[in-house]
Write an enzyme that holds these catalytic residues in place. Structure first.
Site, PDB file in Angstrom:
ATOM      1  N   VAL A 144      56.878   8.507  80.685  1.00 35.27           N
ATOM      2  CA  VAL A 144      55.921   9.603  80.107  1.00 35.27           C
ATOM      3  C   VAL A 144      56.214  10.688  79.619  1.00 35.27           C
ATOM      4  O   VAL A 144      57.196  11.390  80.326  1.00 35.27           O
ATOM      5  CB  VAL A 144      54.723   9.515  81.377  1.00 35.27           C
ATOM      6  CG1 VAL A 144      53.579  10.548  80.970  1.00 35.27           C
ATOM      7  CG2 VAL A 144      54.246   8.247  81.800  1.00 35.27           C
ATOM      8  N   THR A 174      60.746  12.010  77.810  1.00 33.82           N
ATOM      9  CA  THR A 174      60.069  11.610  79.029  1.00 33.82           C
ATOM     10  C   THR A 174      60.687  11.884  80.411  1.00 33.82           C
ATOM     11  O   THR A 174      61.683  12.101  80.477  1.00 33.82           O
ATOM     12  CB  THR A 174      59.810   9.921  78.761  1.00 33.82           C
ATOM     13  OG1 THR A 174      61.159   9.368  78.899  1.00 33.82           O
ATOM     14  CG2 THR A 174      59.430   9.668  77.341  1.00 33.82           C
ATOM     15  N   ASP A 175      59.844  11.566  81.219  1.00 33.55           N
ATOM     16  CA  ASP A 175      60.243  11.399  82.682  1.00 33.55           C
ATOM     17  C   ASP A 175      60.767  10.237  83.214  1.00 33.55           C
ATOM     18  O   ASP A 175      60.830   9.407  82.303  1.00 33.55           O
ATOM     19  CB  ASP A 175      59.166  12.129  83.629  1.00 33.55           C
ATOM     20  CG  ASP A 175      57.932  11.185  83.622  1.00 33.55           C
ATOM     21  OD1 ASP A 175      57.990  10.290  83.343  1.00 33.55           O
ATOM     22  OD2 ASP A 175      56.916  11.832  84.010  1.00 33.55           O
ATOM     23  N   GLN A 176      60.969   9.849  84.503  1.00 33.05           N
ATOM     24  CA  GLN A 176      61.426   8.809  84.736  1.00 33.05           C
ATOM     25  C   GLN A 176      60.514   7.679  84.450  1.00 33.05           C
ATOM     26  O   GLN A 176      60.951   6.414  84.663  1.00 33.05           O
ATOM     27  CB  GLN A 176      62.021   9.031  86.407  1.00 33.05           C
ATOM     28  CG  GLN A 176      62.823   7.845  86.905  1.00 33.05           C
ATOM     29  CD  GLN A 176      63.262   8.128  88.450  1.00 33.05           C
ATOM     30  OE1 GLN A 176      62.831   9.060  88.967  1.00 33.05           O
ATOM     31  NE2 GLN A 176      63.869   7.294  89.044  1.00 33.05           N
ATOM     32  N   MET A 177      59.254   7.926  84.676  1.00 27.44           N
ATOM     33  CA  MET A 177      58.340   6.691  84.488  1.00 27.44           C
ATOM     34  C   MET A 177      58.224   6.386  82.887  1.00 27.44           C
ATOM     35  O   MET A 177      57.358   5.537  82.618  1.00 27.44           O
ATOM     36  CB  MET A 177      56.933   7.333  84.942  1.00 27.44           C
ATOM     37  CG  MET A 177      56.974   7.569  86.604  1.00 27.44           C
ATOM     38  SD  MET A 177      55.504   8.128  86.985  1.00 27.44           S
ATOM     39  CE  MET A 177      55.406   9.850  86.411  1.00 27.44           C
TER      40      MET A 177
END
Length: 149
Positions: A20, A15-18
Site C-alpha cells: 500500500v 509502498t509499505d510492506q503490505m
C-alpha cells in the site's frame, strides 16, 4: 478551468510492506501534478526561482479515500482551486486504474522573495502567470457551492 492529468505507475519503493502506498508519497504525486499543470500553462518554477522568487507551501490538506497499491497506474488530476494574486490553492484528485478515488487534496502556496521571504504579488511580478491563473482557475461560484455543502 484547466485540469491537468498525469499518469504514474506506483513503484515498489513508494509502498509499505503490505504493498500500500505510504501516505507521504501522495504529496510527491501532488507536486508532480502541480508541476505538470504549470507546464501546461506555459511556465516553469525554475524560471520563477531564477528571478529570485520562491513558492513555498503554506498549507496542505489530504483526504485519503482508498489505498493505491504497488503496480497500479494512478492518474493525478490537478487544477487551480483558488487564486487571489498572492496565494494559490491547487486542487488534486488521485484516481487508480479502476476509477476509484484514492485521495483528494489541496495545497496552498504564496510567492515570496528568496532572500527576505516577504510575500510577492504574482499579479505585479509575473503578469503572464497572473493572467493564466485568472483565466484557468476554478469558477468562484463552484468554490462557494462546495464550501456551503
Amino acid at each position: 478551468m484547466l485540469i491537468s492529468t498525469e499518469e504514474v505507475t506506483v513503484r515498489y519503493a513508494e509502498t509499505d510492506q503490505m504493498g500500500v502506498v505510504y501516505h507521504a508519497n501522495y504529496l510527491v504525486w501532488c507536486e508532480i501534478g502541480r508541476t505538470s499543470l504549470i507546464k501546461e500553462l506555459g511556465f516553469h518554477y525554475a524560471d520563477m526561482e531564477k528571478s529570485g522568487v520562491l513558492a513555498p507551501v503554506t498549507n496542505v490538506n489530504v483526504d485519503y479515500k482508498h489505498p493505491a497499491r504497488y503496480g497500479e497506474n494512478i492518474v493525478i488530476h490537478t487544477w487551480i482551486e483558488k487564486y487571489n494574486g498572492f496565494r494559490v490553492t491547487y486542487g488534486y484528485e488521485i484516481v487508480n486504474e479502476a476509477g476509484r478515488v484514492c485521495c483528494k487534496a489541496t495545497s496552498e502556496h504564496v510567492c515570496v522573495d528568496a532572500e527576505t521571504f516577504r510575500p510577492v504579488s504574482i499579479k505585479k511580478q509575473f503578469p503572464d502567470w497572473h493572467e493564466a491563473y485568472e483565466t484557468n482557475k476554478k469558477p468562484e461560484e463552484t468554490v462557494a457551492n462546495q464550501t456551503q455543502t
